[in-house]
Design an enzyme around this catalytic site. Structure first.
Site, PDB file in Angstrom:
ATOM      1  N   LYS A  26     -17.397  20.871  -2.797  1.00 56.28           N
ATOM      2  CA  LYS A  26     -17.323  19.401  -2.842  1.00 56.28           C
ATOM      3  C   LYS A  26     -18.725  18.787  -2.828  1.00 56.28           C
ATOM      4  O   LYS A  26     -19.023  17.895  -3.616  1.00 56.28           O
ATOM      5  CB  LYS A  26     -16.497  18.930  -1.637  1.00 56.28           C
ATOM      6  CG  LYS A  26     -16.408  17.444  -1.461  1.00 56.28           C
ATOM      7  CD  LYS A  26     -15.232  17.073  -0.579  1.00 56.28           C
ATOM      8  CE  LYS A  26     -15.554  16.993   0.894  1.00 56.28           C
ATOM      9  NZ  LYS A  26     -16.383  15.829   1.262  1.00 56.28           N
ATOM     10  N   SER A  27     -19.592  19.269  -1.934  1.00 59.54           N
ATOM     11  CA  SER A  27     -20.938  18.677  -1.848  1.00 59.54           C
ATOM     12  C   SER A  27     -21.707  18.866  -3.154  1.00 59.54           C
ATOM     13  O   SER A  27     -22.371  17.948  -3.632  1.00 59.54           O
ATOM     14  CB  SER A  27     -21.729  19.341  -0.715  1.00 59.54           C
ATOM     15  OG  SER A  27     -21.180  18.999   0.526  1.00 59.54           O
ATOM     16  N   ARG A  31     -22.912  15.971  -6.187  1.00 55.77           N
ATOM     17  CA  ARG A  31     -24.300  15.835  -6.637  1.00 55.77           C
ATOM     18  C   ARG A  31     -24.417  16.099  -8.135  1.00 55.77           C
ATOM     19  O   ARG A  31     -25.089  15.349  -8.849  1.00 55.77           O
ATOM     20  CB  ARG A  31     -25.201  16.784  -5.831  1.00 55.77           C
ATOM     21  CG  ARG A  31     -25.407  16.254  -4.403  1.00 55.77           C
ATOM     22  CD  ARG A  31     -25.709  17.358  -3.432  1.00 55.77           C
ATOM     23  NE  ARG A  31     -26.061  16.857  -2.112  1.00 55.77           N
ATOM     24  CZ  ARG A  31     -25.173  16.562  -1.160  1.00 55.77           C
ATOM     25  NH1 ARG A  31     -23.881  16.684  -1.386  1.00 55.77           N
ATOM     26  NH2 ARG A  31     -25.595  16.126   0.025  1.00 55.77           N
ATOM     27  N   SER A 169     -28.407  14.191   8.643  1.00 58.00           N
ATOM     28  CA  SER A 169     -27.383  13.830   7.659  1.00 58.00           C
ATOM     29  C   SER A 169     -27.893  14.082   6.255  1.00 58.00           C
ATOM     30  O   SER A 169     -28.846  13.450   5.800  1.00 58.00           O
ATOM     31  CB  SER A 169     -26.989  12.361   7.811  1.00 58.00           C
ATOM     32  OG  SER A 169     -26.258  11.960   6.672  1.00 58.00           O
ATOM     33  N   ASP A 319     -18.657  20.538   9.382  1.00 54.48           N
ATOM     34  CA  ASP A 319     -17.355  20.462   8.699  1.00 54.48           C
ATOM     35  C   ASP A 319     -16.429  21.617   9.080  1.00 54.48           C
ATOM     36  O   ASP A 319     -15.219  21.544   8.845  1.00 54.48           O
ATOM     37  CB  ASP A 319     -17.552  20.455   7.179  1.00 54.48           C
ATOM     38  CG  ASP A 319     -18.181  19.147   6.693  1.00 54.48           C
ATOM     39  OD1 ASP A 319     -18.158  18.154   7.453  1.00 54.48           O
ATOM     40  OD2 ASP A 319     -18.693  19.127   5.560  1.00 54.48           O
ATOM     41  N   LYS A 346     -16.475  11.036  11.512  1.00 56.03           N
ATOM     42  CA  LYS A 346     -16.109  11.611  10.215  1.00 56.03           C
ATOM     43  C   LYS A 346     -14.866  10.866   9.685  1.00 56.03           C
ATOM     44  O   LYS A 346     -14.607   9.749  10.100  1.00 56.03           O
ATOM     45  CB  LYS A 346     -15.865  13.121  10.358  1.00 56.03           C
ATOM     46  CG  LYS A 346     -17.138  13.893  10.680  1.00 56.03           C
ATOM     47  CD  LYS A 346     -18.087  13.882   9.487  1.00 56.03           C
ATOM     48  CE  LYS A 346     -19.388  14.581   9.793  1.00 56.03           C
ATOM     49  NZ  LYS A 346     -20.376  14.412   8.719  1.00 56.03           N
ATOM     50  N   ARG A 350     -12.710  13.389  14.938  1.00 53.66           N
ATOM     51  CA  ARG A 350     -12.201  14.767  14.882  1.00 53.66           C
ATOM     52  C   ARG A 350     -12.139  15.432  16.255  1.00 53.66           C
ATOM     53  O   ARG A 350     -11.350  16.346  16.455  1.00 53.66           O
ATOM     54  CB  ARG A 350     -13.036  15.608  13.898  1.00 53.66           C
ATOM     55  CG  ARG A 350     -12.748  15.225  12.465  1.00 53.66           C
ATOM     56  CD  ARG A 350     -13.495  16.050  11.446  1.00 53.66           C
ATOM     57  NE  ARG A 350     -13.005  15.730  10.116  1.00 53.66           N
ATOM     58  CZ  ARG A 350     -13.672  15.970   8.976  1.00 53.66           C
ATOM     59  NH1 ARG A 350     -14.865  16.547   9.026  1.00 53.66           N
ATOM     60  NH2 ARG A 350     -13.145  15.652   7.814  1.00 53.66           N
TER      61      ARG A 350
END
Ligand code: S3P
Length: 433
Positions: A26-27, A31, A169, A319, A346, A350
């Site tokens: 996903k990351s 990008r 981050s 994550d 998040k 969580r």
């Protein structure tokens, strides 16, 4: 408030066995999609993330003038705007995706035009001050709504800055780098904990020059990006649920092919090894500077031990922490997590949801402001799980359910589509009942 629309029943499993190839990270997909849409030329990606979050990034970039085609063979073709987006009157909908909103804000701040970014209820509660501060320091004009989305950007020329991120981050780092890419001078981001470095690697793959030291990244602007062809590695954060599941069953064997193994993302393998799991990595290759390989995991015959996660490790594993916490009761010595306050901001809180759902399954667990203690040696029973509309909570408790006595009902199971729509069908393939 999230209204759940789908409930999934997860039954106890006897073992985890098989071989899988997972959809794209996903990351990295965010990008590649965003940079391709901004670059000059047409990029092609195979194994692009199938999650709704990356679809949000592509939809925003389409609204800004990029062309996106999904080809019959499953690949995605993106034709970029060549460094200048087309302003659009309608708000850009980032859906549930913090990555989309934070990264695109950096991309748009130096562009001409006025842009409004919106998101769903969860995204509209998430902190955006963290991007406003550095962008304003660069001279950007960014208006938030009480620290949150909706946010409005009035594009203008920026100046380079040297910025130390107060909270580790990668989204904030990327936001600043994407603004710096278009800004004269050298923009530097310094971080106390090295966060995932996909943006640095992707910017280089698209032809930009990026300088790195142990704790900083610098980009000199303005620079142009050019299109690439790339295969996106399998998502290790999605793999985490399968790796944790396999680690629970003595006699298990799970092979994951073409998995992303970027060192800033692969800390879970060390933690599972520390817990006693046997992990081997084969066929290691580098693709566009991202490491990719085959991972095989088997559980220790004597069961998992114990571990404590804090400091930089907590940030690197952020994550994966829900999945690790969810297997905590089945270890012998428990799992302790601290320095993970970020989990509270998040897609859901969580920490609170993990604690509440573990208790619903009969587990003993202690909650802390920045983490939790999950004692080991516990027996869990099936329960109704409130995912809070958070994909990683739904998947983490599907894993715990495999070892619980009786059936578990996952409410809000549709949320897995945010990052991993294939989750339940792949789990059925490898879970032996
Ligand atoms: C991400 C960075 C992390 C992570 C998120 C994806 C990214 O968030 O939790 O799921 O792709 O850059 P932060 O950057 O807010 O820590």
């Amino acid at each position: 408030m999230h209204t759940p629309t789908e409930e999934r029943i997860i039954r106890t499993a006897k073992n985890i066995y098989g071989s899988l190839r997972l959809p794209g990270d996903k990351s990295i997909s965010h990008r590649y999609g965003m940079l391709a849409a901004f670059a000059e030329g047409t990029s092609r990606f195979t194994n692009f993330s199938t999650g709704a979050d990356c679809a949000s990034t592509l939809a925003c970039m389409e609204a800004l003038g990029a062309k996106v085609r999904r080809l019959e063979d499953g690949s995605v073709e993106v034709t970029g705007v060549g460094g200048r987006v087309t302003p659009c009157d309608a708000p850009l909908d980032c859906g549930n995706s913090g990555s989309t909103m934070r990264m695109i804000s950096g991309l748009l701040s130096p562009q001409e035009g006025c842009f409004t970014l919106v998101g769903d209820d969860s995204l509209s509660r998430r902190p955006m001050e963290r991007i406003r501060k550095p962008l304003e320091a660069m001279g950007a004009r960014l208006m938030l709504t009480e620290g949150h989305a909706p946010l409005t950007i009035e594009g203008c020329a920026l100046h380079a800055i040297d910025y130390t991120t107060p909270v580790p981050s990668a989204q904030v780092k990327t936001c600043i780098l994407l603004a710096g890419l278009q800004t004269a001078g050298t923009t530097t981001v310094r971080e106390a904990v090295r966060t995932r470095d996909h943006s640095e690697l992707a910017l280089r793959a698209f032809g930009a020059t990026v300088e790195r030291s142990l704790d900083s990244v610098s980009i000199q602007g303005p620079q142009k990006l050019r299109a690439i062809d790339a295969a996106v590695p399998g998502d290790i954060s999605s793999a985490a649920f399968f790796l944790c599941a396999a680690a629970l069953f003595p006699g298990s064997s799970l092979v994951l092919d073409a998995l992303g193994l970027n060192p800033t993302r692969a800390a879970l393998l060390d933690v599972l090894t520390a817990l006693g799991a046997r992990i081997s990595v084969l066929n290691l290759e580098e693709k566009n500077a991202e490491l990719v390989g085959t991972v095989q995991v088997t559980a220790p015959p004597e069961g998992l031990g114990s571990t404590s996660i804090s400091g930089a490790l907590a940030a690197q594993l952020i994550d994966e922490l829900p999945a690790l916490a969810a297997i905590g009761p089945f270890t012998s010595g428990g799992i302790r997590i601290r320095d993970a306050r970020e989990l509270r901001v998040k897609e859901s809180d969580r920490i609170a949801l993990v604690v509440r759902n573990l208790r619903a399954m009969g587990a003993e667990v202690e909650e802390f402001e920045d983490g939790l203690d999950v004692p080991g040696g516990q027996t869990l029973h099936g329960a109704t799980i409130d995912s809070g509309g958070d994909h990683r909570i739904a998947m983490a408790f599907s894993v715990a359910a495999l070892r619980a006595e009786g059936e578990t009902r996952i409410q809000g199971a549709e949320s897995v589509a945010i990052s991993f729509p294939e989750f339940f069908s792949l789990l059925d393939l490898v879970a032996e009942r």
